[in-house]
Every structure is written in C-alpha cells, then in structure tokens.
Design a protein around this motif. Structure first.
Motif, PDB file in Angstrom:
ATOM      1  N   GLN A   7      -8.591   2.486  -2.899  1.00 28.81           N
ATOM      2  CA  GLN A   7      -8.001   1.258  -3.421  1.00 28.81           C
ATOM      3  C   GLN A   7      -8.964   0.563  -4.378  1.00 28.81           C
ATOM      4  OE1 GLN A   7      -4.765   0.027  -2.706  1.00 28.81           O
ATOM      5  NE2 GLN A   7      -5.327  -1.238  -4.468  1.00 28.81           N
ATOM      6  N   GLY A   8     -10.244   0.730  -4.115  1.00 28.75           N
ATOM      7  CA  GLY A   8     -11.245   0.123  -4.996  1.00 28.75           C
ATOM      8  C   GLY A   8     -11.137   0.651  -6.405  1.00 28.75           C
ATOM      9  N   ASP A  12      -8.085  -0.625  -8.102  1.00 30.03           N
ATOM     10  CA  ASP A  12      -8.237  -1.991  -8.623  1.00 30.03           C
ATOM     11  C   ASP A  12      -8.877  -2.003 -10.005  1.00 30.03           C
ATOM     12  OD1 ASP A  12      -7.132  -2.845  -6.297  1.00 30.03           O
ATOM     13  OD2 ASP A  12      -9.048  -3.305  -5.322  1.00 30.03           O
ATOM     14  N   GLN A  13      -9.590  -0.953 -10.346  1.00 25.77           N
ATOM     15  CA  GLN A  13     -10.223  -0.879 -11.655  1.00 25.77           C
ATOM     16  C   GLN A  13      -9.285  -0.320 -12.721  1.00 25.77           C
ATOM     17  OE1 GLN A  13     -13.284  -2.026 -12.244  1.00 25.77           O
ATOM     18  NE2 GLN A  13     -13.496  -2.598 -10.088  1.00 25.77           N
ATOM     19  N   ILE A  49     -14.578   2.826  -4.407  1.00 27.09           N
ATOM     20  CA  ILE A  49     -14.339   2.985  -5.861  1.00 27.09           C
ATOM     21  C   ILE A  49     -14.540   4.457  -6.163  1.00 27.09           C
ATOM     22  CG2 ILE A  49     -14.892   2.067  -8.144  1.00 27.09           C
ATOM     23  CD1 ILE A  49     -16.271  -0.251  -6.779  1.00 27.09           C
ATOM     24  N   ALA A  72     -10.685  -1.243  -0.156  1.00 24.81           N
ATOM     25  CA  ALA A  72     -11.032  -1.878  -1.437  1.00 24.81           C
ATOM     26  C   ALA A  72     -12.458  -1.574  -1.858  1.00 24.81           C
ATOM     27  CB  ALA A  72     -10.814  -3.387  -1.316  1.00 24.81           C
ATOM     28  N   THR A 122       0.834  -1.208   0.000  1.00 22.04           N
ATOM     29  CA  THR A 122       0.000   0.000   0.000  1.00 22.04           C
ATOM     30  C   THR A 122       0.860   1.245   0.000  1.00 22.04           C
ATOM     31  OG1 THR A 122      -1.656  -1.238   1.225  1.00 22.04           O
ATOM     32  CG2 THR A 122      -1.870   1.158   1.208  1.00 22.04           C
ATOM     33  N   THR A 169      -5.977  -0.083 -15.016  1.00 23.80           N
ATOM     34  CA  THR A 169      -5.053  -1.077 -15.591  1.00 23.80           C
ATOM     35  C   THR A 169      -3.827  -0.442 -16.213  1.00 23.80           C
ATOM     36  OG1 THR A 169      -6.265  -1.010 -17.660  1.00 23.80           O
ATOM     37  CG2 THR A 169      -6.931  -2.681 -16.054  1.00 23.80           C
ATOM     38  N   THR A 192       2.273   1.675  -3.388  1.00 23.01           N
ATOM     39  CA  THR A 192       1.246   2.157  -4.316  1.00 23.01           C
ATOM     40  C   THR A 192       0.962   3.641  -4.074  1.00 23.01           C
ATOM     41  OG1 THR A 192       0.272  -0.053  -4.220  1.00 23.01           O
ATOM     42  CG2 THR A 192      -1.062   1.692  -5.197  1.00 23.01           C
TER      43      THR A 192
END
Lengths: 297, 1301
Positions: A132-133, A136-137, A118, A115, A83, A139, A86
C-alpha cells in the motif's frame, strides 16, 4: 623542467576536478554499494551457471508459488472495502499487462495493506504483491502498470524461480520440498534482485506495459519521483566516522539498496523509449471504485 | 518369524565358523605365500646364473670376432640414417651400460659395430620389445641396436630375461652373428606384447643388480648423460596426439558401441528360466565346482583352491537340495521328509567324502552342514541326541587329529543348536515357567559342557597357537553353558547354587594334577572358577554384605598368595580387591548425591568406607613394602590402583562423616596426611593423590566455606574461622612439601597460592568495597617485604597478582565512587604505594626486577592518567594528555628517567586515540572557533614537537611514527571537511604532494605516507565515486571526472618511479607496479560501472588490447600482466554473465548474445600479432617478476587465444540453436587448426582437434539420437566435411608439422 610542467599539468587537472566536484551541491551517499553490487553481480552470475541445468517445469514453479502465496495471504489482516477494491483494481491492471508476457502462467496480483511497505515483489509461478505504501506513491494507472510489469518480468524471466529452483530440482519438487521452500520469509522476496535483473525487469516491464496500451510516461514519472524520494531517504553522514558506521551497518534490505539507482533506471527507460520509438500518450487516471456498505467493510 | 530366527541362528552359527575357516585359510595362504617366495628366490638364483653364463658367452664371442677380424669392419649404414644419431646412440649406450672392468677389454670391439639407429622410427617402438623379439629369433643378446635406444629403453637387462637358457654357445655362434651383421628393422618389435616387455625387464633388472651390474642412470658418466626430457616432450614423443586424432581414433568409437550392444544382448538373454532349470543350473554349478575342486585338488599348486572348490561345491549342492523344498522360486518337491532325507544323504556323503582329504576345512564344512540340517528338522529330542553325537564326534576328532579349531566350531554349533531348539519351544524365553523337557535339556547341556571341558583338560598342546584356540574353546564352553542355562531357567532362586556349583567345579578342574601340567589351563580354570564363585554372591546376598564378603575373600586370597608364593591366588586377591573397591565406590555414589541437598552425617557408611580405605592403604603402603619382590609388574600396578581406591574411599568416608564447613578441613587433613605419607614413606602416588585432594579442598573452601552469597556488610562466623584454618593447613602442607622434585615444588606453590587466595577472598567478603583495594595493597606490600626477607619467590608473585587485583578494583569500584575521599584516597594511596615498592617488589636477584619496577611505575602513572580522564572536561582531555606526554618527555631529557619516554609515547597515543574517537567528530565551538580545529591542531603540533623532542630508539623509522600520525590526522581533517565525492581526489592530491616532498627531501617514510594516501584514494572511489549519480544537467558522469584524474595521478607517479633516481622502497620491492595497477584498476572500475552490463566484457577486451599495445610501445611488463589479468576477467565475466547469466530470451543486435562476445573475442585475437612480436623480446630478456612467471607472460599468446576460444565455444554451446552447435564447433575447430598452422602453434591445432573430437562424441551420444532430421543431416554433412578438411591441412603442412615436432 619537463617534470615540473607535467606536475603542474596534473595538479591543474586534478585541482580542477576537485573544484568541480566540490563546487556542486552534491549529496552523494557513502556506502559499500559499489563493492556489494560487484560482489552481488558476480555471485549472481556465478550462481546462475547451474540455473541452466536445473530448470524446473512451469507446473512445479506454480505449485511452489501457490504454496508461498497461500502462506503470505493468510497472514494478511482483514481488508476494508477500499482495500479490496484497490486489490481488485490492481488485479485488473496486472492481468491486462500480463497478456503480453512471454510465459503463459496464471498471473495473480495481490495488494498488501501495509502503508509502510513501499515495495512490490513477485513470487515464482505468477503471484505478484504490491504494498500500500508504494500504491500511495503512484498517481496514474500507467505507473501502476509499469510497476506490475516490472514485477511480472521478474517471473517471466525466471528471476523469482531461480531462488528456489536448485533446491526444488534436487528434490524433484516433492511436497516436502514445497513446504520447506514455503518457509522462506517474505522479506527475502522483497529484498530485490541483482542490478542486471532489475534493469532487465525495468526494460521488459516497460515494453509489456506499453504493449498493453499504457503510456511510457508513467514509467518516467514514477522513476523521477523515486529519484526525488531517494534523495530525501538516503542519510548523509556528517563525519568520516559516521560514514564508516553507515557503511558498516548498511544492509542489503530496503527498496533502494536492493535496486539500481533511480537515476540509472531513468536513463535506461529513456533509452528504451528512444530505441523502441515508444509513443507518448496521455496518462490514465488512477481510478478505484468501491461501494461503502452499512457494515463499513 | 521362524524364518527370521532361523536366519539369525544360521548367521550366528555360520559367522564364527566362517571366521574360523578364514583363520585356517589364512594359515594355509601363509604357507602358500612362503612356498611361492621360495620358488621366486630359486628362480632368481637361476636367472643370476644365466646372466653370468651369458656374460661369459658374450666375452667368448667378442674375443672370437676380434680374432677373426670381423668385428673390426663396420656394418653397412643405411643412407638415410643420420650420422649424429649413431654417435648419440653410442654415447647413450656407453653411459647406460657400464661394463664390469674384467670384460672391458673384450667388449668394445663388439660395440664398435653398432649399426645406426633410426630414432624417429623408434619413437613408437619400445626398446625392450625390440630386444625380446630379437632374442626370440636367436639373435645375440649383445646386439647393440635396441640397447642404443636411450631413455625408456634403459632396462637394457632385457636380454637377461629372454629364454637364453636354451642358447647353446658353440653351435649357434654363427647364427647369432648373422643378425648382428644385418640388423633387423625396428618396426619388427611392435608385435611384441607390451606386458611381457614390461615384466621381463624388471626381473632382469633385479637379476642384474644381484649379479653386480648396475642399471642405474646415476652410475653413468656425467658428461655422457643425455639431457632429461620434460614431461610434455616425452608425452609428445610417446603419444603422437595430432596423428592419433587425425587418423585412427574415430574408427574405434564404433567398435566400442558394438561391444556395448553385445553386452546388452547378453544381459537380456538369461531372463526366462523355470524353477527346475534354475535348480538344475545350481546343481550344475555345484557339480562344476565340486568336480573342478576334485580335479584341482590333485595338483599340488592348486590344492588349496581345490579344497575350496570341494567345500563350495558341496555347499552349493546342499543348498540346492535345501532350496528344492524351502525356496519359493526354486521349489520342485513338496515332501518335507523326502527333502530332509535328501539333505541328510547329501550331508553324509559330504562328510564321508571330505574326510578322505584329512582337511580341517573340508570336514568343518561338512559338520557345519550337518548341524544345519539338524537345526532345520529338530522337532524332537532325537535331533538333540544327534547333536550330542555330533559333538562327541567332534571332540573325538579334535583330540585325535589335533583340530582344536574344529572343537570351537563344535561348541558353537552344539550350544547354538540347543538354543535354537529352546527358542522354537519358547520364543519369549522360559521366564521361570517349568517345562517337561527341562531336565533332559539341562542334562544335555551339562553333558556338552562336560565333554568339552574333559577335552580341554585332557588334550596335549604342541604349539602356542593350539593353546590359544583351546583357551577360546574353554571360555566359550562356560559362557554358552551359562547363557543357555539362563534362557531355560525355571527357578531363578537356584541360580546362586548353580553358578556356585559350576564355579567350584571349574576351580576343582583347575586344581587337578592333569590340568596343572599345562599352566594356561590351570590359570584359566582357576580364574573362571573364582569369578563364578564371586559372581554367585550377589544372587544370594546384597548391600554392604557383598563388599565385606568380597573384601574378606580378596584379602584371604592375597594372604594365601603371599604365603604360598602363588601368583594366581595373589592376583585373584588383588583383582577381587579391585572389584570390591569399584563396587564400594559405585555404591558410595549415593553419598555424592546426598550431599547435593543434605548435610546429614552418615556415620556407618563413613566407617565402612574409611575401613576399606585403611585396608587398601594397608595393601598399597605396608604389604607391598614388606614383600616388595612379589609386587612387581602387573601386581605392582594393581596394588597401586588399590592405593588410589583407598584414597577415594577415605575421601568419601570423610565426606560421609564431616559435613558443611568441616568437610574441607577434613579433606585438607587427609591431603596433609597424604603429603606427610609422601614425605616419610616416599610413595609418589600419595603425592598424586594429594594433588587431586588439593584441588578438591580449594574448590570446597571457596564454594562452601566462602559462603559466596553472603558478602559485606554481612559477616559469616564460620567463614572467619574455617578459611584461616584451611589457609594455615595449606601453609603447613607447603612446609611439608619442601623438596627438590618438580611436582612437589609445584604443589607447594599451589598451596601457597591457595592460602593467599583464601585470605584475599576473606578480605573481599568482609571489608567494605571501597577499601578492599587498600587492604589488598597492604597485603601486597607485606608479601613483597616478606618475600624479600625469606627469599620466597611465590610470595613475590602473589604480591604482583594482588597489585593487579588492586588495579582492577580501583578501576571497577573506586573510579566511580560517589564519595570524593573514596576516589582520591585509594587512587593516590595505591599510586604512592606502587611508586614506593617499585624497586622492592621482587627478590634482589630476580631476573625480572627491572620490568617489575617499570610495571609498578607504569601502573602509578596509569592511575593518575585515569583519574585525570575521569575528572577533566571531555574535549580538552586530549590536550591535557598531550601536554602531560610532552612534560614527561622534557623531564626525561632533564632527569633521565628511563620509563618516562615510553609513558610519554603512551600518553601521546592515548591523546591521538582520544582525538580520533572524539575530537574529530565534535561540532562544538569555543569562542566562535571550531573546537575540532583547535584541539586537533594542537595535537598535531604536539606530535610534531614530540617527534623532535622525545627520546626515541636509534631507528629513524620510529621517529616517523609521529609524522605518520600527523599526516593521518591531516588527511582525516580533509576527509571531514570535503564533500564525499571530493575526498578521493583530495587524498590523491595529498598523496601527490607528499610524494613530491618525500622525493625532494629524500624521506622514504614521507613517500610511504604518500603511497598510503594514494591507496586510500583508490579505495575511496569504491565507496562514493563509482556509485555517484549523474545530477540533472550534468553532461559528464561524476565517475569520469572524479576517477579518471585519480588514474592520471597514479600514472604520473608511476612514470616518476620509472626514472633512474627511483630506488626500491622496501628491500627489492618497489611500489611502482602497484601504482600502475591502481591506475588501470580505476579505469577498469569506471568501465564496469559506466558501461551497460552487457558491454562490459567488450570494453574490458578493448582495454586489454590497449594494454598490450602499451606494453609493446613502452616495453613495460606490468601492462602485459594487467592485460593477461584483464583477459581472465573478460573470460570470467563473459562466461558467467554474458553466456550463463544473460537473459533467457535472447534478442539479436548489438545487445544480443553474439555481438558483444564476438567483438570481445575479436579484440583479443587482434592482439595476437603484437604479442607474437613481443615474444622475441622475452627470448632476449626473460621474465623476472614472480607474477609474470605465474602468468606465463612468455606464452601470452596462449591467453589471448584460449580466452576467445573458450568464450566462443561456450557461447555456441549455450546460446546457439541446439541443432547447430556441433556444426558450429566443427567449423570453429577447423578454423583453430588453420590458425595454428598460420602462426605455427601446436597448441592451437591440438585444441582444434580436440574440439573436433568433442564433435564426434556429441554426434555419437547426442546428435544421432535427439536431433531433428534436418539438423542431423546438415550437421553430419558439415562436420564430416570439416573432418575431411583436417587431413588435407595436415597433408599440406606435413613437413611443417614434422619440423615443429
């Protein structure tokens, strides 16, 4: 006879429209967003009238934002090494994008290790948080740059500070006022902005992320993904009563309900790309490096 | 600290004195007011006489002119004067001054020679001024010229107010005629001050009214009254705005600035002064005040002011003397003794000087300062002695001069001065510590009290006001003595004796023969003495002894007052009793507290309280009845209060003795006693007490005797015993309350209700819950039958309430009982009982027996329906209820049961609600068929059958309720089956079909259903269609292909409604305009959601232009309304979003700040030529709709001009570079003026002028100080050029402007 012919014509036109609408497998959500958007836009426009006369200085805005960020950061749990790495990565990308902002503020970027979040949001003075959510989406680094640029432009275009500036201005941004403003819950900042402001942040965020060397395709990809996600996210009522109750309980919180439709955002992004002749590039891979120590943290 | 104390003491001393002086001054002002009023009346009388004299002169002159033949020849008329003005002016004159009848014959020749009047020139010349000017030039008051000037010249009495007393009738007659032959130019009047012109006509008008001349317009002949001008016309006439702004206003701004500069200079000129100069300034100010006061005092009209000046001057001088040593900023001498000497000297000089005027105000001020001087320097006992001397002096002056206000001041100053001395010795109070000056101090205080008391007793009162002042003095004397004595108290245990002694002394003073000459003094001192004697008791005694002592004393005083027929003693006794009662009640509060946690009896307290209660009742019920004449007015009121206190003490006494479950019984007995007392002694207050006791008893019975925490299966013996006893006492009370008056009837009803409530409560707690309903039902049946038997209405009501309780109990308990008999037996038993007593539940002659019977059958039917709801399957209940409703309707048609149709309606309604809440949402299937379709279809069929079969009221609209519901259900089914985005189109189509059917069948209700469906379709688009996203591959937005067809339907129906066959649907209202609004609103909404946010305003402006064209082409007002509303939307949206709500970082181009707003403004301005053409139509066919009038459609050109004007002006202000704002505004203003000339619109020109005026203001206030050199230079040049161009424009179009004005 003219009446009958006109009636037949109208019936034909409307019947065709009905057939055309019914024929397609649409999944349109029933909600009060149209009314809410109109009311919110008008309310926002009306409330922005005094904004012209209550502008506070960048120093005062930074002071308020620092206090807000301090409180939000303090409640975060202890972070893992991944974390932290990131977060550092986010900060690096954000600072690269921030070089092209119009206002010279000390922009800082934070990762919230949740998580389920979003979302991303910005505070006055230069603090930007991303959940973090949402990470995660994402890329590619280009998508992250677009998201950070979007939030950054909320600060750059005074959207964030407008939520507190009148109160701060009336009380001259004293320490008591800063403390009072800092009591604003984080959810208020996550609630998003008006449709107009979101479009503006999209537009300008895309421009500065491209100016920072990222591909505009990142914005397109992310928005397309959000469009798809929205289709899965939005509930569809089976009966009129469900629709009524859904409209009634539909709040203003949540990412999709506080932002314009992803399809509209995508349309605007494509327009900006075409208007500004933004050149396509290869996407930069999402890249986080960190070292796992014996402590595991 | 001392300074604060001194200030506080000073305030305490000065505030009452200031109040006293204000009181004196008020009296003096009243005298002055009376004097001035008399002067005014005298002057008015003189003016009236002068008016009469002038009228005689006027008659003589007219007669003489008539004889000499001069009056017959008209005056030469200037060539440029319009003749019509002369005629109008003469008419106005005749209407304005209806001359008295005796003068009518001689007056007309004089008025026949009116010279013509240039009305245009007189616009700026107020008529009264004209006349006054002429009068000042010894012109004849009858000169007609100024009188001709009509409206605001109506105060034609102006000549009366002129100094005509100087006019000599005969010698000046020829001179007076000359101006009449050569009328002066109206512009000569402008030199007359307007204020005089306004004041004098009002006086003259009043004088005319007094003399019988009427100046009212209402007295004029109706046919000669000029048309009333509107406010705008009058404003235009009196304020030539265009000329004013174009000519003079800008020059005046500089003058204002210079004046402001001068003010600042003045402000900075007084800063640097030393203490000596300031003291000198104070002395100079004081000297001026004093000298001015002395000078003015010699003049009768300013005597009061002179007095104030003298007082203020001396005050200022004294303050200056004081400040020379005590105020840091003004210190010039350092010796305290020297300053004290100087202050004494000033004080002495002041007293000596002020006494010359025999003025209480001046002398009071002198004494005030003397006391203040002493207070500042009282370090020894000599200072207190000086205070004693001053006090004695004040008493002597007060007695001699009758200045009793001064004595009040003396009392305050003496005791205050003494207190200040004590406070300086002991800041925290003496607090029981002995000090050496105690006895001298006490003696001085006693001396103060004695001399002021002797003064009070010995004085002679000549006026009621003096007596009031004296009363204040007497009260202050005792109060301040007690307060200061308390402060210096060293042995508190002697307070009893001190207060008692003073009380006795006051009482003795009150009984002295010299005192009894003045009854107020006798009363006051007797009361003070008695109160002090009473007040002393608690210092020596405590507990019940006080109450007993007071009670005995009070009864003794009361008896003495009765025996001696002395009202003072009697009242004192009553008041003492009152105080005793309050004390007893206060101390009895312990009982209330005790009863919160203990039931321990307190026999002794109870006996005391009951004794007190008995004594109070003795006073109230027996002594009062024995000596009725002695207890009227205040005494009667007081003894009435005794009665209530007696009730309260008895209540508390019973509570002390009887505890727990017996308390309510004891109180009920007391209540019964009060009721019986009312019955036999006829004391209405006993009934009021019984009312209060009733509520207390009932509450106690429920809360205590009910034992609410113990219900079935627990049985409480005391509850079974006491509740019936209390209920019986209630019934006995109800029996004792038989009378005709309203209060007793109400209380009787309450008693009956309380009794039945106790029985119901008993059943609730002692019977098993499942059978309570049946027990209550049995009670209800019994009450109904008894009520019918003994004709007692309350029992019938109680039966009804019990029935309600039964219903509640059944629904709350029995409906959910597990045991089947506990469900069915109570339900069917109660339903049967309800059917049985439905026709016997009220008195035979009750007015509501029919509704009551209905309600009972309704309840029975409801019970059965509810049971069916509980027992039947969920989805089929709709059909069961619908069938039940249909069967009831059929039975009604056969047997004519009047309630059944309504019950059928209700069941049908329930079935509909059931379907709406349940069946419409189910997705279950029955044998492969959708159950929703089956049940709802059955329901719809039953509804249509009911619409045909059920008995309905005569109105046809009622029958359509069923068609309405059926249509709604059909629409609902459509809503359920279609996709969300298709629902709006489906509803619109459904509405179109209904509309065509309604028109075909001529069924208005069907058309209403169509309108409703169309409205729903319109609303629906805001919930789906407008936010529907474009799917991948879609070329046309779903907003467009789903909303615009709906708009098409709206406009098609609107076009249908334009035909001659279409009639107003509701009264005179037709929905066609609303339908048109829906159609346009659809387009507006699509534009709002489809267009980019910056361009919405432009799209709306374009739509507004289209609407204007449509209004012009179709000649339909509704589109013009929409256009105006849309213009308002354009302004709102443009201002809030594009101007104030846009991005802070502006960009150029199409999406920039200026393009969209400029285009929108241009589109609005393009509509102006069409609108100006349409104005002719409105001139021929005025606007009839209310909305059209509200929107001022006859002046649509104003909307379409001011909307872009606002947008452009604000856009310039917000978005333009700050240095160019004024410049742009200047250009815009000139363009507005040019446009105003082009289309002959004054409002446009005025707006342009105002904008230029704002430019001037901005230049003066902002640009001149803040703009950069370059911007300022350019702004000044361009705006200056614009300013210059304005007069050029006006010069060119001068004739046009005059014509338009």
């Amino acid at each position: 006879m003219k009446h009958v012919l006109a009636l037949v014509a109208v019936l034909l036109v409307t019947g065709s429209a009905l057939y055309f609408a019914q024929h397609k497998k649409r999944q349109d959500a029933v909600n009060a967003n149209a009314v809410v958007d109109m009311a919110a836009d008008w309310q926002r426009d009306v409330t922005r009238v005094p904004m012209q006369f209550t502008r506070i200085s960048d120093e005062q805005e930074t002071q308020i934002g620092d206090e807000l960020a301090r409180r939000y950061v303090l409640v975060q749990p202890e972070q893992s090494a991944e974390t932290r790495a990131t977060g550092q990565y986010v900060d690096e990308v954000g600072k690269r994008v921030a070089l092209h902002a119009k206002r010279r503020l000390n922009y800082r970027f934070h990762l919230i290790a949740d998580a389920n979040l979003i979302n991303a949001f910005a505070l006055p003075g230069g603090h930007i948080f991303i959940g973090q959510g949402l990470m995660d989406q994402i890329t590619s680094e280009d998508e992250l740059a677009f998201v950070l640029g979007h939030e950054l432009e909320h600060i750059d275009h005074y959207h964030a500070v407008e939520r507190v500036q009148i109160e701060a201005r009336l009380k001259s941004a004293s320490l008591d006022v800063v403390a009072a403003i800092a009591d604003i819950p984080m959810s208020l900042w996550q609630a998003g902005y008006s449709k107009d402001q979101e479009f503006e942040a999209d537009r300008e965020g895309l421009r500065i992320s491209v100016a920072a060397g990222y591909s505009p395709r990142g914005a397109v990809n992310l928005t397309q993904r959000l469009t798809k996600l929205r289709r899965e996210y939005v509930m569809h009522a089976a009966t009129p009563a469900d629709e009524l109750s859904q409209v009634a309980i539909d709040g203003l919180t949540g990412y999709f309900r506080s932002h314009p439709l992803p399809a509209e955002r995508l349309q605007q992004i494509n327009e900006v790309i075409a208007l500004d002749h933004l050149k396509d590039k290869s996407l930069t891979k999402f890249h986080v490096e960190y070292e796992v120590t014996s402590g595991g943290k | 600290m001392e300074l604060i104390v001194a200030l506080v003491g000073g305030v305490l001393v000065t505030v009452p004195i200031a109040a006293l002086m204000a009181l004196i001054r008020t009296g003096n002002l009243r005298k002055l007011f009376d004097y001035n009023s008399q002067q005014f009346r005298d002057r008015l009388t003189d003016l009236t006489g002068e008016v009469a004299h002038l009228k005689r002169q006027l008659a003589e002159l007219s007669l003489r002119l008539d004889q000499q033949g001069i009056a017959a020849s008209p005056a030469p008329l200037p060539k440029e004067e319009p003749k019509a003005a002369t005629v109008a002016a003469a008419a106005s004159l005749q209407s304005a001054i209806p001359l008295p009848v005796p003068h009518k014959e001689s007056a007309p020749p004089a008025f026949a020679v009116h010279p013509p009047v240039n009305l245009q020139a007189e616009v700026s010349a107020p008529a009264p001024s004209v006349f006054l000017k002429q009068s000042g030039q010894n012109q004849p008051p009858s000169s007609p010229k100024p009188l001709v000037n009509t409206d605001h010249l109506m105060p034609i009495a102006a000549p009366v107010a002129s100094p005509v007393s100087e006019v000599k009738p005969e010698p000046q007659a020829k001179k007076l005629m000359e101006p009449a032959m050569n009328p002066p130019q109206p512009t000569a009047s402008t030199s007359m001050p307007g204020g005089t012109a306004e004041r004098i006509p009002s006086l003259a008008d009043e004088a005319l009214k007094t003399s019988g001349w009427s100046t009212s317009r209402s007295t004029a002949a109706p046919d000669s009254t000029p048309p009333r001008k509107s406010f705008a016309e009058r404003l235009r006439g009196t304020l030539p705005l265009e000329e004013l702004l174009g000519g003079n206003l800008f020059a005046k701004i500089g003058i204002i600035l210079i004046v402001l500069g001068l003010a600042y200079w003045a402000k900075t000129a007084i800063i640097s002064m030393g203490p000596g100069a300031r003291v000198a300034l104070l002395y100079a100010a004081g000297g001026i005040l004093l000298g001015g006061g002395i000078w003015l005092e010699g003049r009768e009209r300013y005597k009061i002011i002179g007095h104030g000046g003298i007082g203020g001057g001396w005050a200022t001088l004294f303050f200056a003397t004081y400040a020379m040593h005590n105020v840091r900023a003004l210190t010039v001498i350092s010796s305290n003794p020297l300053d004290c000497i100087l202050m004494f000297a000033v004080a002495i000089a002041m007293v000596a000087h002020t006494l010359r005027y025999k003025s209480q105000l001046v002398t009071g001020l002198a004494f005030l300062l003397a006391f203040f001087t002493i207070a500042l320097s009282q370090d020894s006992v000599y200072a207190l002695a000086a205070g004693v001397i001053l006090a004695a002096g004040i008493v002597a002056i007060a007695l001699r001069m009758g200045w009793y206000e001064l004595e009040v001041f003396g009392i305050l100053a003496s005791f205050g001065n003494h207190f200040y001395w004590l406070y300086k010795q002991f800041p925290g109070g003496v607090a029981g510590h002995a000090f050496p000056q105690f006895w001298p101090s006490a003696i001085i205080l006693i001396f103060y009290w004695a001399i002021f008391r002797v003064s009070y007793v010995a004085r002679r009162i000549s006026a009621p006001r003096d007596e009031k002042i004296s009363t204040i003095a007497a009260l202050l004397n005792t109060m301040l003595l007690g307060a200061v004595m308390k402060f210096q108290s060293t042995r508190p245990e002697l307070a009893f004796y001190a207060i008692l002694a003073i009380g006795v002394a006051e009482f003795i003073f009150g009984q002295m023969p010299i005192t009894r000459r003045r009854r107020p003094a006798f009363v006051l001192l007797t009361v003070i003495g008695t109160l002090l004697i009473f007040a002393s008791v608690p210092f020596k005694f405590s507990g019940n002894s006080i109450a007993l002592f007071w009670m005995i004393t009070a009864e003794a005083l009361l008896v003495a007052g009765i025996v001696q027929a002395e009202v003072v003693f009697r009242r004192l006794g009553l008041l003492a009793g009152l105080a005793t009662g309050l004390l007893v009640l206060y101390e009895a509060w312990d009982i209330v507290v005790l009863r919160q946690h203990s039931d321990l009896p307190r026999i002794q307290d109870g006996i005391l309280l009951l004794t007190c209660g008995a004594l109070f009742y003795l006073n109230a019920l027996f002594i009062r009845r024995k000596w009725k004449l002695l207890f009227v007015g205040f005494d009667g009121t007081t003894v009435t209060i005794h009665s209530y206190i007696g009730c309260a003490t008895a209540f508390l006494g019973l509570w002390s003795i009887f505890t727990g479950d017996w308390t309510a019984i004891a109180w009920a007995a007391l209540m019964l006693g009060a009721i019986l007392g009312k019955r036999y002694l006829d004391d209405r207050h006993l009934l009021a007490q019984a009312c209060a006791l009733f509520f207390t008893v009932w509450f106690s019975a429920v809360a205590v005797n009910g034992h609410l925490s113990d219900a079935y299966p627990h049985h409480i013996t005391m509850r079974l015993i006491t509740l019936p006893i209390i209920a019986i006492l209630f019934y006995v009370s109800a029996w004792a309350l038989t009378a005709a008056d309203q209060l007793r009837q109400s209380l009787r009803s309450l008693a009956l209700w309380a009794a039945v409530s106790l029985f119901a409560l008993l059943a609730w707690f002692e019977v098993a819950p499942a059978w309570v309903a049946l027990v209550w039902m049995a009670l209800a049946v019994a009450f109904s039958l008894v009520a019918r038997s003994i004709k007692q209405q309350d029992l019938a009501y109680q039966s009804h309430v019990l029935v309600v309780g039964v219903a509640v109990q059944l629904f709350a308990v029995n409906l959910y009982a597990q045991n089947t008999p506990e469900r069915y037996l109570p339900f069917f038993g109660c339903a049967a009982a309800l059917y049985a007593i439905s026709r016997f539940c009220t008195l035979q002659d009750a007015a509501y027996r029919r509704p009551a019977a209905w309600l009972h059958t309704w309840a029975a039917t409801a019970l059965i329906a509810a049971l069916a709801w509980k027992e039947s399957p969920q989805l089929w209940l709709t059909a069961i209820w619908a069938a039940f409703a249909l069967s009831l309707a059929v039975i009604d048609r056969i047997f004519d049961v009047e309630e059944f149709p309504f019950q059928a309606h209700t069941l049908a309604l329930l079935a509909v609600l059931r379907a709406v809440t349940l069946n419409l949402y189910t997705q279950d299937q029955w044998r492969g068929v959708d159950l929703r379709l089956i049940t709802v279809s059955i329901l719809v069929a039953v509804l249509y059958a009911l619409a045909r079969w059920v008995r309905m009221p005569e109105s046809i609209h009622a029958r359509h309720a069923y068609t309405w519901v059926a249509s709604v259900l059909a629409a609902w089914l459509m809503w359920s089956e279609l996709q969300p985005i298709s629902v709006a189109i489906g509803l619109a189509l459904f509405g179109l079909v209904l509309f065509e059917l309604g028109t075909w069948w001529q069924q208005r209700q069907i058309r209403f259903q169509a309108y409703t469906a169309l409205t729903a379709a319109f609303a629906r688009i805001f919930f789906v269609n407008l936010t529907a996203a474009v799917l991948p591959g879609e070329l046309i937005s779903p907003r467009i292909y789903t909303v615009l067809p709906i708009a098409l339907i709206f406009f098609f129906i609107w076009a249908q409604l334009q035909s001659d066959k279409a009639k107003p649907e509701i009264g005179s209202w037709s929905p066609r305009d609303l339908i048109a609004y829906f159609g346009t609103a659809c387009i507006v909404a699509v534009l709002y959601f489809q267009m980019p946010v910056e361009r919405i305003v432009g799209a709306w402006a374009a739509l507004a232009l289209v609407l204007v064209i449509a209004a012009w082409a179709l000649n339909k007002e509704v589109f013009l309304q929409q256009a105006v509303l849309l213009v308002l939307g354009v302004v709102g949206r443009g201002v809030t979003h594009n101007i104030f709500g846009g991005s802070y970082f502006s960009v150029d181009g199409w999406r920039g700040n200026f393009a969209v707003l400029s285009i929108a403004s241009a589109l609005l301005l393009v509509a102006l030529p069409i609108i100006f053409r349409m104005r002719k139509r409105f001139a021929e066919h005025p606007i009839e709709s209310r909305l059209g009038r509200c929107l001022a459609l006859t002046h649509t050109e104003q909307w379409f001009f001011f909307a872009p004007a606002v947008l452009i002006t604000l856009m310039i202000a917000v978005k333009m570079n700050a240095g160019m704002v004024t410049l742009s505004w200047g250009v815009e203003g000139v363009l507005m003026i040019a446009l105003g000339f082009l289309v002959s619109q004054r409002s446009y020109r005025i707006t342009g002028l105002l904008l230029l005026l704002i430019c001037v203001g901005k230049i003066a206030c902002f640009d001149f100080w803040r703009l950069s050199e370059t911007d300022r230079y350019i702004t000044f040049i361009v705006v200056g050029a614009a300013m210059v161009s304005v007069p050029i424009l006006y010069g060119r179009y001068r004739e046009t402007v005059r014509r338009l004005l």
